[in-house]
Scaffold this active site. Structure first.
Site, PDB file in Angstrom:
ATOM      1  N   GLY A   1       4.292 -45.012 -25.254  1.00 45.73           N
ATOM      2  CA  GLY A   1       5.536 -46.213 -25.344  1.00 45.73           C
ATOM      3  C   GLY A   1       6.410 -45.532 -24.819  1.00 45.73           C
TER       4      GLY A   1
ATOM      5  CB  SER B   1       1.650 -42.627 -21.990  1.00 48.04           C
ATOM      6  OG  SER B   1       2.332 -43.274 -21.144  1.00 48.04           O
ATOM      7  CB  ALA B   2       5.688 -41.497 -24.512  1.00 44.18           C
TER       8      ALA B   2
ATOM      9  CG  HIS C   1       1.203 -44.498 -16.791  1.00 39.43           C
ATOM     10  ND1 HIS C   1       0.229 -45.241 -17.258  1.00 39.43           N
ATOM     11  CD2 HIS C   1       1.796 -44.136 -18.212  1.00 39.43           C
ATOM     12  CE1 HIS C   1       0.424 -45.468 -18.529  1.00 39.43           C
ATOM     13  NE2 HIS C   1       1.154 -44.912 -19.057  1.00 39.43           N
TER      14      HIS C   1
ATOM     15  CD  GLU D   1      -2.223 -46.387 -15.222  1.00 37.06           C
ATOM     16  OE1 GLU D   1      -3.247 -47.307 -14.897  1.00 37.06           O
ATOM     17  OE2 GLU D   1      -1.491 -46.496 -15.899  1.00 37.06           O
TER      18      GLU D   1
END
Lengths: 229, 229
Positions: free
Chosen positions: A85, A115-116, A152, A187
């Protein structure tokens, strides 16, 4: 020995809708039958995000945000899973709740991030792609690995006429002020530290080092030299 | 009456190499024959960046970073021009040098910004696209306008399989935590406040407001309602 670490570039496979469908095998191997506490703080709707991930994963995942004292639970956790997020919102919340300090003191805890959540495992969050929607009170993070990850990671589009910086240019800006290595994790890719071994898999990555040409890393590569001193 | 403000999305026209070729007329009208002090702090190489812009512009542009006391010069400046690069590095440096405070106290100063320089004119830099390569010591900025700008605004690519957030999704995350309006300024576009009038020109923009559908703004539109209370 610090707990094993699994850092995923993203929660969904490229083009896909099903969370973590690309990483089921490594997640099962990494988590085993441990209870993993899920940190949904990078998203605004904690309950919805937790349910979405738990329903997809089929592991023993529990909502840290529902605990009466999340810092105490994190301090005693065998495993945590930090979802994606907005990195600034995540860091702001874990700092405010005392969870950041608790996780720093609980180095034996097995760590999973996407991700985060992957940004949070790095020395700082200074290679995030996210918008600084809140002031996180400092950019220092967990340092569960000694390098930075850019999740990403996107290759430059040669057909683009856009004048904003490419991802590679942004990472070069980081290396104008710091010499920490940065793994651009495409990714679908992940880094998995198991004991003293670090492996890249799922997709390729691009390694950026200050003053040197970027290096392509292929899936399946042993990159333990990234964590050896 | 505060000095006029010109906020450009970017320094180069989309696809172009020549800086500010798309905005020569409005820059000449905005700056007139004033001496404008240039702030190159968003870039690592201050001298090179200053020369590149000065040679292209043909206005009386001077290097603030070459002044013995940049804060004192900024405090007395008729006009400043804040160039693009990394917003966090820019904010870090102007804060450290006292230039941020000097410009806050010199509201009569005519302000020109491009990209990171446009972010600096907003209430905060919380809608920048840049990587947080340094800790800026707080996200508060100059508030020369009462709304946020997202420079280099990019529309979602319907063909993309990338799982990173689109720009619109990032701005929606901002509106999960704040209600300040955000102007997504497409490349080539600028906002020009002259007296009590604010005009969008050069290209279109997309206006984001908390809890409402985004609004398309066409070039040449009077958007003075964005600055009226």
């Amino acid at each position: 020995m610090p707990g094993d670490v699994l850092l995923l570039s993203n929660s969904r496979p490229p083009g896909g809708a099903e969370p973590f469908a690309h990483a089921r095998e490594v997640l099962a191997r990494h988590l085993g039958d441990r209870t993993a506490w899920f940190l949904p703080y990078a998203q605004a709707d904690h309950d919805a995000y937790f349910s979405w991930v738990r329903d997809a994963l089929g592991v023993d995942l529990r909502p840290l945000h529902r605990e009466p004292d999340p810092a105490a639970t994190a301090a005693a956790a065998d495993a945590v899973f930090v979802g994606g997020g907005n990195t600034f919102r995540l860091l702001h919340d874990v700092r405010r709740l005392g969870v950041l300090e608790a996780l720093r003191a609980n180095d034996a805890c097995r760590y999973t991030g996407s991700s985060a959540g992957t940004n949070l495992a790095c020395p700082t969050v200074r290679t995030t792609n996210d918008m600084p929607i809140v002031d996180p009170g400092g950019l220092d993070a967990l340092a569960r690995v000694p390098f930075q990850v850019n999740p990403h990671y996107l290759d430059p589009d040669p057909a683009s006429t856009h004048q904003g910086e490419t991802r590679e240019e942004r990472i070069r800006e980081f290396h104008e002020v710091d010499d920490v290595q940065v793994v651009g994790l495409r990714e679908g890719a992940w880094l998995h530290r198991s004991g003293e071994h670090l492996t890249l898999d799922g997709n390729s990555a691009r390694l950026f080092r200050q003053g040197e040409e970027p290096l392509e890393l292929t899936p399946g590569t042993d990159v333990s030299w990234l964590i050896s001193s």
